[in-house]
Design an enzyme around this catalytic site. Structure first.
Site, short mmCIF file in Angstrom:
data_model
loop_
_atom_site.label_atom_id
_atom_site.label_comp_id
_atom_site.label_asym_id
_atom_site.label_seq_id
_atom_site.Cartn_x
_atom_site.Cartn_y
_atom_site.Cartn_z
N HIS A 152 45.15 10.54 100.16
CA HIS A 152 45.06 9.76 98.92
C HIS A 152 44.83 8.29 99.23
O HIS A 152 45.06 7.83 100.34
CB HIS A 152 46.34 9.91 98.09
CG HIS A 152 46.38 11.19 97.31
ND1 HIS A 152 46.76 12.39 97.88
CD2 HIS A 152 46.07 11.47 96.02
CE1 HIS A 152 46.69 13.36 96.97
NE2 HIS A 152 46.28 12.83 95.83
N LYS A 156 49.04 4.94 96.35
CA LYS A 156 49.88 6.05 95.87
C LYS A 156 51.30 5.89 96.40
O LYS A 156 51.50 5.68 97.60
CB LYS A 156 49.29 7.39 96.34
CG LYS A 156 50.04 8.59 95.81
CD LYS A 156 49.26 9.87 96.01
CE LYS A 156 50.04 11.08 95.53
NZ LYS A 156 50.34 11.05 94.10
P1 NAD Z 1 48.29 2.85 88.80
O1 NAD Z 1 49.31 2.15 89.61
O2 NAD Z 1 46.88 2.39 88.87
O3 NAD Z 1 48.74 2.84 87.26
C1 NAD Z 1 50.05 2.99 86.81
C2 NAD Z 1 50.22 2.09 85.60
O4 NAD Z 1 51.48 2.36 85.00
C3 NAD Z 1 50.18 0.59 85.96
O5 NAD Z 1 49.23 -0.08 85.18
C4 NAD Z 1 51.61 0.13 85.66
O6 NAD Z 1 51.66 -1.21 85.19
C5 NAD Z 1 52.01 1.10 84.56
N1 NAD Z 1 53.45 1.21 84.37
C6 NAD Z 1 54.44 1.16 85.30
N2 NAD Z 1 55.63 1.30 84.71
C7 NAD Z 1 55.40 1.45 83.39
C8 NAD Z 1 56.24 1.64 82.26
N3 NAD Z 1 57.58 1.71 82.37
N4 NAD Z 1 55.65 1.75 81.06
C9 NAD Z 1 54.31 1.70 80.92
N5 NAD Z 1 53.47 1.51 81.94
C10 NAD Z 1 54.01 1.39 83.16
O7 NAD Z 1 48.39 4.40 89.22
P2 NAD Z 1 47.31 5.54 88.93
O8 NAD Z 1 46.43 5.69 90.10
O9 NAD Z 1 46.72 5.33 87.58
O10 NAD Z 1 48.25 6.83 88.93
C11 NAD Z 1 49.28 6.98 87.97
C12 NAD Z 1 50.04 8.28 88.23
O11 NAD Z 1 49.17 9.38 88.03
C13 NAD Z 1 50.58 8.44 89.66
O12 NAD Z 1 51.82 9.08 89.63
C14 NAD Z 1 49.53 9.32 90.33
O13 NAD Z 1 50.05 10.05 91.42
C15 NAD Z 1 49.18 10.23 89.18
N6 NAD Z 1 47.90 10.92 89.25
C16 NAD Z 1 47.87 12.15 88.71
C17 NAD Z 1 46.68 12.86 88.64
C18 NAD Z 1 46.67 14.21 87.98
O14 NAD Z 1 45.61 14.84 87.92
N7 NAD Z 1 47.80 14.66 87.48
C19 NAD Z 1 45.51 12.29 89.15
C20 NAD Z 1 45.56 11.02 89.70
C21 NAD Z 1 46.77 10.34 89.72
#
Ligand code: NAD
Length: 262
Positions: A152, A156
């Site tokens: 990843h 992450k």
């Molecule tokens: P990222 O860090 O780019 O985005 C996360 C966002 O959440 C940030 O903008 C942050 O400010 C915000 N945030 C943090 N705490 C918060 C709160 N209390 N309230 C509201 N917003 C808050 O991360 P990302 O790459 O977008 O990934 C997010 C999650 O999704 C991770 O856990 C990742 O592993 C997961 N993910 C899942 C899949 C899937 O298919 N299920 C795919 C990709 C990523």
């Protein structure tokens, strides 16, 4: 369908905003994030002004805009609180945030039953990744030895990935714990053989340039079988997210894993 995206300023959240806007039967009515607060979410996503500003308080936003669905892509540290807040408001959920344990999942199931809401939680919304996990489950019946390598991007936070854990679980459903190696190993760098779940070694690679990738490598007599999936772009997750939003009204309680909706 009125949708609130939680984590709307993040990589996945921005992609979900774009995907929701492209659906004729969906309306983006709220965007929550701790960053970019007060800014128009359309500007953040490169779509121009949409008239939906980023707010920082999920509970307040849900009470104000009263959506049918919250889509959560935030962080493993806050996801359980977000699920609780959303369910307490009687709103259905699609959760892509990873790091949810089996113990957490049980709590979510109890909460969903108490509040009469539905949720889809999936560690991977990419169709190809679901296929990879299913093929791995199938192969596990014929190969005793297997290791998982997940790769990843370097931002992450959780390791191993939710996909790797789910893959290991699905493999273990098929057969007993793999046989222990008879070789006495000498690990010269601690942890170099990876973490272990139920006898399956999992290796987590974190590098800039990567998005989300996984190899499941089975070993047998004189042969190996490698099953690999690559998400080359975050749009790969969006058909699964949109499908999950649409299926919410026809499921009971909590569904874990996109494969259960296909
Ligand atoms: P990222 O860090 O780019 O985005 C996360 C966002 O959440 C940030 O903008 C942050 O400010 C915000 N945030 C943090 N705490 C918060 C709160 N209390 N309230 C509201 N917003 C808050 O991360 P990302 O790459 O977008 O990934 C997010 C999650 O999704 C991770 O856990 C990742 O592993 C997961 N993910 C899942 C899949 C899937 O298919 N299920 C795919 C990709 C990523």
């Amino acid at each position: 369908m009125k949708i609130v995206v939680n984590g709307a300023g993040g990589n996945m959240g921005k992609e979900v905003v774009r995907a929701v806007l492209a659906q004729e039967d969906m309306e983006l009515c709220g965007a929550v994030d701790l960053n970019e607060v007060g800014k128009d979410v359309g500007e953040i996503c490169g779509l121009g002004c949409l008239g939906v500003n980023v707010t920082s308080d999920l509970d307040y936003t849900l009470k104000r805009v009263q959506p049918q669905v919250v889509v959560d892509f935030t962080t493993p540290f806050v996801v359980m609180k977000n699920i609780e807040t959303t369910m307490d408001n009687g709103v259905n959920l699609v959760v892509g945030t990873t790091g949810i344990t089996n113990v957490d999942l049980e709590k979510v199931r109890l909460k969903a039953a108490e509040k009469g809401v539905q949720a889809v939680i999936a560690p991977n919304f990419a169709l190809g990744a679901v296929m990879m996990m299913n093929f791995a489950r199938q192969a596990a019946r014929y190969f005793n030895n297997v290791e998982i390598i997940e790769l990843h991007h370097d931002k992450k936070v959780d390791a191993p990935s939710g996909t790797a854990l789910k893959t290991a679980e699905m493999i273990l459903e098929q057969r007993e714990t793999p046989p222990k190696s008879t070789v006495q190993e000498l690990e010269k760098v601690p942890g170099v053989r990876g973490g272990e779940m139920g006898g399956i070694n999992i290796h987590s690679v974190r590098l800039p340039g990567l998005i989300a990738h996984q190899e499941v490598i089975f070993g047998g007599v004189g042969q190996t079988l490698t099953i690999r999936h690559d998400s080359l772009n975050r749009t790969s997750f969006m058909p699964g997210v949109i499908l999950a939003i649409r299926k919410l009204s026809s499921i009971n309680g909590v569904v874990y894993g996109l494969e259960n909706l296909l």
